[in-house]
Design an enzyme around this catalytic site. Structure first.
Site, PDB file in Angstrom:
ATOM      1  N   TYR A  51     -17.600 -10.828 -20.116  1.00 25.64           N
ATOM      2  CA  TYR A  51     -18.855 -11.838 -20.323  1.00 25.64           C
ATOM      3  C   TYR A  51     -19.883 -11.427 -19.138  1.00 25.64           C
ATOM      4  O   TYR A  51     -20.913 -11.446 -19.522  1.00 25.64           O
ATOM      5  CB  TYR A  51     -18.331 -13.116 -20.249  1.00 25.64           C
ATOM      6  CG  TYR A  51     -17.633 -13.600 -21.540  1.00 25.64           C
ATOM      7  CD1 TYR A  51     -18.372 -13.798 -22.882  1.00 25.64           C
ATOM      8  CD2 TYR A  51     -16.315 -14.192 -21.501  1.00 25.64           C
ATOM      9  CE1 TYR A  51     -17.407 -14.009 -24.123  1.00 25.64           C
ATOM     10  CE2 TYR A  51     -15.613 -14.192 -22.530  1.00 25.64           C
ATOM     11  CZ  TYR A  51     -16.170 -14.253 -23.762  1.00 25.64           C
ATOM     12  OH  TYR A  51     -15.649 -14.562 -24.909  1.00 25.64           O
ATOM     13  N   LYS A  67     -12.622  -9.693 -28.207  1.00 23.30           N
ATOM     14  CA  LYS A  67     -12.645  -8.762 -27.013  1.00 23.30           C
ATOM     15  C   LYS A  67     -11.450  -9.113 -26.020  1.00 23.30           C
ATOM     16  O   LYS A  67     -10.796 -10.051 -26.191  1.00 23.30           O
ATOM     17  CB  LYS A  67     -13.790  -9.537 -26.081  1.00 23.30           C
ATOM     18  CG  LYS A  67     -14.108 -10.891 -26.253  1.00 23.30           C
ATOM     19  CD  LYS A  67     -13.361 -11.960 -25.250  1.00 23.30           C
ATOM     20  CE  LYS A  67     -12.834 -11.787 -24.079  1.00 23.30           C
ATOM     21  NZ  LYS A  67     -11.912 -12.791 -23.498  1.00 23.30           N
TER      22      LYS A  67
END
Ligand code: NAD
Length: 379
Positions: free
Chosen positions: A224, A138
């Site tokens: 996140y 990510k």
């Protein structure tokens, strides 16, 4: 019968058509040691920086369904140290130039891209072209176009694609999803999500260089907080508005320091997220019509911790999240188990990242988001 080469077979496994091939070509499949017969998939890590060194490689010593089979590095000195430490044969060691030769290496089933963000798309696409399954760290890329290119390349090659979203494989996050699904605390009305740390290191690091990172806190920790808002409500957002704050422009010359954003969801739930490279914060708070729960920390490597409005502690034995994540992906490839973090999830998050930057550029204007219900959700 025309024999199937290993690469074709891997592609058939990915498309779910290998079963028929095994039935019709059983002796051949046995002889070649197919992906499905393998107990463990061989993973090659691309980029041997801190995440590969301190998290992924150690986790791969404990995984049940995959192991560290190869490395791809631009630093020749690392070849020797990694080969010795992890007993990696010379033939499974590549650099960025000869990486495409990995196509001919049957010991490598999965390529895990762990490079600076701006390099994810190039290496994920090269891996797919080499007919290797791909795990991409990510954020998936530095813009939505790159995410699309990765997804297309994997589809075209018939290989599986997963994101390095480790939390989807660990029990606290799974408990959150279950609470939301079961309406344990009623209908969700609010999520507060924070994912931030204070950066004080080398100001020239790639994370603070927009060309290499694509952006600052939002591209790094912000993903996140976006994820928490989504699995905390169980929905994709329909709009976002955002604000940026800067207090150390001399250090954050090129990338965002602190971003806050507010989401609306189809159910009427709302979420507020904060992400920063200037302060420490790590939690998710979810409030429903009949109670609340809190994870704090919510998204570090663990152990995570949580409690609920009923006075209960949320507690699970700690295991390496990376171990669980890589085993989940291997089980997806080997046994057709659900992909917990598909490429579409990475693309969805990048669409939200782009909408947040667009909102900031327009002075906090609310940006509409139009996802198909459940788009990007994992299995
Ligand atoms: P890092 O800086 O420690 O390592 C980066 C690696 O890339 C190094 O080996 C470096 O040599 C190599 N590299 C190749 N070209 C480079 C260039 N032009 N500039 C800088 N480095 C270059 O970074 P990291 O913390 O290992 O992060 C790598 C990726 O993993 C990032 O995409 C990051 O977002 C992701 N990550 C994910 C998690 C997670 O929890 N899922 C945690 C940490 C990092």
């Amino acid at each position: 019968m025309r024999p199937i080469d290993r690469r074709t077979f891997n592609q058939m496994v990915a498309k779910g058509t290998a079963g028929a091939a095994i039935l019709s070509a059983a002796p051949f499949a046995c002889a070649m040691g197919s992906t499905q017969e393998k107990k463990k998939l061989g993973i090659a890590l691309v980029g041997l920086g801190s995440y590969s060194t301190y998290q992924l490689a150690p986790a791969l010593q404990d995984t049940q369904h995959c192991y560290l089979a190869g490395i791809v590095t631009g630093t020749p000195e690392k070849e020797k140290t990694w080969a010795t430490k992890y007993d990696i044969p010379k033939g499974n060691i590549y650099n960025y130039d000869n990486f495409d030769n990995i196509a001919d290496n049957d010991a490598i089933d999965v390529v895990y891209v762990v490079l600076p963000n701006s390099m994810h798309a190039e290496f994920a696409i090269r891996a797919a072209k080499a007919a290797k399954h791909v795990i991409c760290e990510k954020p998936m890329g530095i813009n939505v176009a790159e995410c699309d290119a990765i997804i297309d390349a994997c589809k075209k090659a018939g290989v599986k694609l997963g994101m390095g979203y480790r939390l989807h494989s660990e029990p606290y996050t799974q408990q959150v999803k279950q609470f939301v699904k079961d309406k344990t605390f009623g209908d969700i009305q609010y999520v507060g999500a924070e994912a931030a740390y204070r950066s004080t290191g080398n100001p020239d690091q790639w994370r603070l260089n927009k060309k290499l990172s694509g952006g600052g806190a939002l591209m790094n920790m912000g993903v996140y907080a976006i994820q928490s808002a989504i699995y905390g409500t169980g929905e994709n957002p329909i709009s976002v508005s955002a604000q940026e704050f800067s207090t150390r422009p001399e250090y954050f010359k090129d990338t965002d320091e602190t971003i806050m954003a507010q989401f609306e969801f189809p159910s009427g739930a709302v979420a507020n997220m904060s992400t920063s490279h200037n302060f420490n914060a790590n939690s998710m708070y979810v409030s429903g019509t009949s109670g609340w729960f809190l994870l704090q920390p919510a998204n570090n490597y663990g152990p995570l911790s949580g409690r609920t409005s009923r006075g209960e502690e949320i507690k699970f034995p700690h295991e390496s999240q990376q171990k669980l994540q890589m085993d989940d992906f291997a089980k997806h490839v080997l046994f057709g188990e659900p992909n917990k973090a598909p490429g579409e999830m990475g693309k969805r998050d990048m669409m939200i990242v782009e909408a947040i930057y667009a909102s900031i550029a327009k002075g906090g204007q609310t940006m509409g988001l139009d996802f198909e219900p459940g788009f990007g959700f994992g299995g």
